[in-house]
Design an enzyme around this catalytic site. Structure first.
Site, PDB file in Angstrom:
ATOM      1  CE1 TYR A 259      -4.361  -1.041  -0.212  1.00  0.00           C
ATOM      2  CE2 TYR A 259      -3.373  -2.955   0.825  1.00  0.00           C
ATOM      3  CZ  TYR A 259      -4.417  -2.377   0.125  1.00  0.00           C
ATOM      4  OH  TYR A 259      -5.501  -3.126  -0.247  1.00  0.00           O
TER       5      TYR A 259
ATOM      6  CG  HIS B  53     -14.970   0.362  -2.578  1.00  0.00           C
ATOM      7  ND1 HIS B  53     -14.896   0.043  -3.920  1.00  0.00           N
ATOM      8  CD2 HIS B  53     -16.120  -0.204  -2.128  1.00  0.00           C
ATOM      9  CE1 HIS B  53     -15.948  -0.691  -4.257  1.00  0.00           C
ATOM     10  NE2 HIS B  53     -16.706  -0.849  -3.183  1.00  0.00           N
TER      11      HIS B  53
ATOM     12  CG  ASN C 239     -16.312   1.104 -19.349  1.00  0.00           C
ATOM     13  OD1 ASN C 239     -15.275   0.839 -19.950  1.00  0.00           O
ATOM     14  ND2 ASN C 239     -16.567   0.641 -18.128  1.00  0.00           N
ATOM     15  N   PRO C 240     -15.015   2.687 -22.307  1.00  0.00           N
ATOM     16  CG  PRO C 240     -12.694   2.527 -22.106  1.00  0.00           C
ATOM     17  CD  PRO C 240     -13.905   3.046 -21.407  1.00  0.00           C
TER      18      PRO C 240
ATOM     19  CB  ALA D 272     -13.769   9.274 -17.498  1.00  0.00           C
TER      20      ALA D 272
END
Length: 251
Positions: free
Chosen positions: A74, A127, A224-225, A242
């Site tokens: 992290y 999240h 979204n692609p 985006a």
């Protein structure tokens, strides 16, 4: 009809939907942050980290078994977040929110702070926040220990009780923050338009917000692609990133 003309008409219809909506909710996912150079969770498992099971790097059990390993993982991801900058999609949302106060609300599955640094107010984090830390176990002291006083090791620990600090993100098997989820569900039920941006639609309960919005009468647009698990829920899918699409819709 040529594909280019179809795309132009799709963008025009989406622009009209944005202009007409009084309450807009944007649900953003990892694809939005990846455009700023922040790899998705799976994509970040490269090099040294490729040999580790995701559960070892993102679960309470994995952290307890090897705290230093997970903390270092992290720490590397945090450095990447701090080095990243908001992209054109983040900035477009922030400018729109400033121009039409109270009209747009962002709910994000991302654990970075790019929406906030772009200037978007009151972002709902489903999240957690990768740049923050919290105690691994509930503090049992009469006066809870302050995480800021932890001994700076890998990971930091409390000098009084030995409790470890962990990243303040939602790991596998953990519940989403109840207040954030309750707010998100309420907004999904009340919005006129929901944009689902850069998410695969596979992680629940966040992915369920799109269906909740549609069932309540909102228009659902996907940016979204790539195809996603939520395409069937949407009224319209805009195949683009985006950073490319949101400025067209909001500016």
């Amino acid at each position: 009809m040529p594909l280019r003309e179809q795309a132009r008409l799709a963008i025009q219809a989406a622009q009209e939907a944005v202009a007409a909506a009084g309450r807009i909710v944007v649900l953003s996912g990892a694809g939005m942050s990846s455009e700023s150079g922040i790899p998705t969770f799976r994509d970040a498992q490269t090099g040294l980290w490729a040999r580790f099971d995701p559960m070892q790097l993102a679960s309470t059990e994995g952290f307890r078994s090897d705290p230093r390993l997970v903390w270092d993982w992290y720490a590397e991801r945090r450095a990447g977040v701090r080095a990243a900058v908001p992209n054109a999609g983040h900035l477009a949302l922030a400018r729109f929110a400033a121009a039409r106060p109270g009209c747009l609300q962002i709910i994000t599955q991302n654990v970075d702070d790019l929406h906030q640094r772009a200037g978007s107010p009151d972002v709902i984090r489903l999240h957690g926040d990768i740049l923050q830390s919290r105690w691994l176990d509930p503090c049992r002291a009469p006066e809870p220990c302050d995480p800021a006083t932890a001994e700076p090791e890998r990971p930091p620990h409390c000098t009084q009780c030995g409790n470890l600090l962990r990243p303040a993100v939602v790991w596998f098997g953990e519940q989403l923050p109840p207040d954030a989820l309750t707010r998100a569900e309420g907004l999904a039920r009340q919005c006129d338009l929901m944009l689902v941006v850069g998410t695969s639609g596979t992680v629940y309960p966040a992915a369920g917000l799109a269906s909740l919005a549609r069932d309540a009468g909102a228009m659902v647009l996907i940016v979204n692609p790539h195809a996603s698990d939520l395409d069937a829920v949407a009224h319209q899918c805009l195949r683009g990133t985006a950073a490319a699409v949101l400025p067209l819709l909001f500016e």
